[in-house]
Design a protein around this motif. Sequence first.
Motif, PDB file in Angstrom:
ATOM      1  N   HIS A  67       1.149  -0.966   0.113  1.00 35.48           N
ATOM      2  CA  HIS A  67      -0.041   0.095   0.123  1.00 35.48           C
ATOM      3  C   HIS A  67       0.655   1.487  -0.045  1.00 35.48           C
ATOM      4  CE1 HIS A  67      -3.249  -2.233   1.982  1.00 35.48           C
ATOM      5  NE2 HIS A  67      -2.703  -2.600   1.175  1.00 35.48           N
ATOM      6  N   TYR A  71       1.205   4.421   1.131  1.00 38.94           N
ATOM      7  CA  TYR A  71       0.213   5.813   2.283  1.00 38.94           C
ATOM      8  C   TYR A  71       0.222   8.019   1.981  1.00 38.94           C
ATOM      9  CZ  TYR A  71      -0.232   1.736   5.099  1.00 38.94           C
ATOM     10  OH  TYR A  71      -0.015   0.265   5.677  1.00 38.94           O
ATOM     11  N   LYS A  79      -4.069   1.344  -2.031  1.00 39.52           N
ATOM     12  CA  LYS A  79      -4.037  -0.288  -2.020  1.00 39.52           C
ATOM     13  C   LYS A  79      -3.595  -0.551  -3.584  1.00 39.52           C
ATOM     14  CE  LYS A  79      -7.142  -0.764   1.735  1.00 39.52           C
ATOM     15  NZ  LYS A  79      -8.347  -1.344   2.400  1.00 39.52           N
ATOM     16  N   LYS A 138       4.448   0.426   1.174  1.00 37.32           N
ATOM     17  CA  LYS A 138       5.007  -0.358   2.635  1.00 37.32           C
ATOM     18  C   LYS A 138       4.510  -1.795   1.576  1.00 37.32           C
ATOM     19  CE  LYS A 138       4.922  -0.723   7.509  1.00 37.32           C
ATOM     20  NZ  LYS A 138       4.466  -0.529   8.045  1.00 37.32           N
ATOM     21  N   VAL A 163       2.472  -4.520   2.829  1.00 37.06           N
ATOM     22  CA  VAL A 163       1.650  -4.907   4.359  1.00 37.06           C
ATOM     23  C   VAL A 163       1.352  -5.743   4.768  1.00 37.06           C
ATOM     24  CG1 VAL A 163       0.735  -2.502   4.864  1.00 37.06           C
ATOM     25  CG2 VAL A 163      -0.060  -3.775   3.072  1.00 37.06           C
TER      26      VAL A 163
END
Lengths: 339, 334, 397
Positions: free
Chosen positions: A14, A16, A23, A65, A67
């Motif tokens: 994802h 940020y 996503k 990142k 996740v």
Amino acid sequence: MADHLLEVNDLRMHFYTRDGIVKAVDGVSYTLDKGETLGVVGESGSGKSVHALTMMQLIPMPPGKVVGGDVLFKGRSLVKMKDEEIRKIRGNEITMIFQDPMTSLNPVYRIGRQIGEPLVIHKGMSRADAEKRAIELLRLVGIPNPEDRVRDYPHQFSGGMRQRAMIAMALACDPDILIADEPTTALDVTIQAQIIELMLEIQKRTGNAIIMITHDLGVVADIADRILVMYAGRPVEFGTTDEVFYRPLHPYTWGLMDSIPAHDMTEKSELCPIKGQPPSLIDVPAGCAFSPRCPYAKERCFKEEPPFRTIDGTHAASCHFAGDVGFTHAEVTCAGVSA
Amino acid sequence: MSKDKQSRESRINEEHSVKDGRSGMPAGPPVSAELAHVGHDELAGRTLFGDALRRLGRNKLAVAALVWIIIVIIAAVTADLWVPRFFGDPRTINSVTAAANRLQGPSSHHLMGTDELGRDIFGRVVYGARTSLVVGFTAVAISLTIGLLLAAVAGFYGKWLDTIIMRITDIFLAFPYILFSILILAIVPPEARGIGPVILAIGLLGWPTFARLYRGSVLSVKENDYVDAGRALGASDARLMFRHIAPNAIAPVIVYATMSVGGAILTEAALSFLGLGIQPPAISWGKMIESGRGYLIVSPGLVFWPGMAILSTVLAFTLLGDGVRDAIDVKMKD
Amino acid sequence: MFQYISRRVLQFIPVFLGVTLLLFLTANYLPGADPIQLKMGEKAIDPATKARLLKNLGLDRPWYAQYVDYLSALSPVHVVYYDGTTPEADPKVPAGALKQTGTVALIIPRIASEVPPKGVTTISPREGMTYTRGEVARWAIGGLTLEFDPPDLGTSIYNGRKVLDILGETYPYTVKLALSAIILEIIFGIGAGIVSAIKKNSFWDVLVTLSTSILVALPVFWLGIMLQYTFAIWLKDATGGAFYLPATGASGEFADWVYLILPSITLASVSTAYAARIMRSQLLEVTGQDYIRTAYAKGLPARKVLWGHAMKNALIPVVTFIGLDFGGMLSGAILTESVFNWPGVGYTIFRAIVGRDFPIVYGGVTIILFAVMFMNLLVDISYAFLDPRIRFGGGES
């Protein structure tokens, strides 16, 4: 399980951003074996390119990142690797070529130097030796007079030749996997076929696996062993090429098929584009991401996210109704389906 | 001088962007283009102007700059009402108290102290703002008018007239701005020097950048699809020019004009410092610095305060310009 | 590449003619300007003398003829044709001066001012006009002669010396100052730009961005005076005279280079700020390009991608800017040199402004302007060597 060359397991990456969480890759899974060709198909924004960049660790983190999930290459996790380790894989065991050959080559370095660079980094060759090898590679990808052209700068090459040079660069270290990110989109139609053919020919010779990322289902139809269809960062359908083409399970795949212009199209048969727009990746619809555009959507589709599940041996899809008896690709008219 | 550099800087960026056409992209790590469409829907349904204003309001630095500029303007305009009353008239020399009051340090009566003739420095700085603002705004207005007119004529009649006007623009741009104004003002006899010639020199020399900027902007806007769409819908040339092209092309000019006010203030100060600009008894920040130089050892405030006035005002115009650019630049919207 | 260079040189010609025309028109036709007064000082001149001077200086002729005269005076090369006839004796030519048998000049010879320097002969395409013969070198084929001599910028009103000589003595100081400022600009401008691009949005980036904004808004002369105060006056006081920097002049108290410190910082200030900004924006732009992603995908370490692939591209425009800026520094030197009494061209111009010695102002501006134009041309040409896309021609536009 560990004998797959590449195993992508529920990969989630994802971004940020200020506007919210994007996503971009949300639960992608598939496997790739030695010498195999995988086609990854999807619209722009489907996460097909980003997922490849993610496993190569080419997404800047932050804002990106990982996740969740994992990518195993020869049993080793790519996403957990330290910078030093992944560098030894990039350009060596897994290589990439990109969409726009015009901008993907550095304008201020000679072609030969750029092609030879992976050899200098990974094989410890001297610059001079690497350049000699670059001549052979240029010949391999079909550049005439490679002895002269190796000293050219990128702007002296045509678009097709630059993409050939990119392929030569990607092949320099005999990779196990070649990831081609829309390698023909920016090229003329006649050149497109040549480039695809070249990649297949080289694959035959060296036995490398190919991941062909494209928005064009037609491109992968002839060359891929397996196909992964993606939508809104999620896998939609995965199976052998025959399975996906002849027994597609997901309404989105059906929609893609309907929007391919057929060669034998008559005036009567219309193109049926998929209605609506791909969703914003910040604000993915609840339930099935495709539900707002799906002509077959039922109440359940808007509430419950369908799992990506194996329906039939090697054939997987993420639709609540996939594989149900009677849930088949109807003869859709462009007015839509009254479900 | 800073104007020369600004135009050099923009020339480089321009040349560069012509080559690869990607200068407008916010530079950053290699994020896939697939993200580009994310979050665009929320922009729909707002006016461009309101949107820009809202963005400007969010930029704290730009708002602070705007507030400072407004304070300076109000102080300069109302100076007659309050400065002489509280600090003594800084425009005249009081021969009775001059000797006793000269070169005083800061006090409650003289916030920044007094100069070599017993005049209040703060009061002189406030009056100096008048000169600076008048020069800044009128000179830029002159440059803007000439530049836009020439660019419009060049763009409208095109072909050879365009070529000639742009060649002349090139020639003016090749002549360093400060050098040219020094030359012109050195020719003017000392008794005729003053605010008028300074405004004319700065104003008449500043137009080439505006002309070039506006022409380039018009050309790039012309390329846009919506102009083609307008043409396809049968809009007349004049309508296309004034309704579609001109408003969209003016954005970079507005930004540059804002920054230019600061540039003109700097140039005026430099010219006055060299003795070519404002002549006493008229008050100018540059001239104050020049005459305060002789008292640097005993009273550095004579130089310090007018310099701070220039710095803060010019900086405010630069920051405001930056803010306006970020606010209206559609390309920069994320 | 040859094509590119010759195109640039050809493009330079109209700009050069335009700029010199502008220069010429400004000095002779600006409203309120009196060319005789500007050239000869502010003495009250009776109408008869004025008419004679106008005629002798060729100022009664149409503007385009005067412009050609002006260009001819600036040119260091003249083509002259001597037809072999003997000129009539001219009382104005001092005894012992070389006499030339010739009457026709193909390129209109330059006009010297009232007092003829030595080695002058009168040839008479125009009555009363004197012609300074080639003092440096001559090259003759038959009657056709190429004569080389330094450009004529007129003479100082104040002391009657040639403007070119005066400026020639001061020019090295300005070049020295500009060069040391360029060195500062390269070190600190490029350095700060790189740091702030690599550490984007960090404390250092904010610091660089903020300080470049301030530097650009600073009046240069004020910065100079403040530096003088801080390092020459305040520091001397604070350390009891133990440590300080010289504010002006070169009295031999310090090593030569120490006198350069404050002036070169002052001169470099604005340029350094711009260089840092350009370096930052270029580097950020380049690192967003596809070929940088390609370099990473090859397995190159970040360090090599930055200093090799990214820097080589990002530096091209920065080097161009610094080259162009050298010319800009020469004109910026007027303010800096005035503050520091630095004995260069700028200070000479400043003193001439104060002393109403217009020929020096005019000559100084001319010389700086020529240096600026020459620098720009050089940068344009060197671009061809820096950028392979130009060096090897072709490529898409």
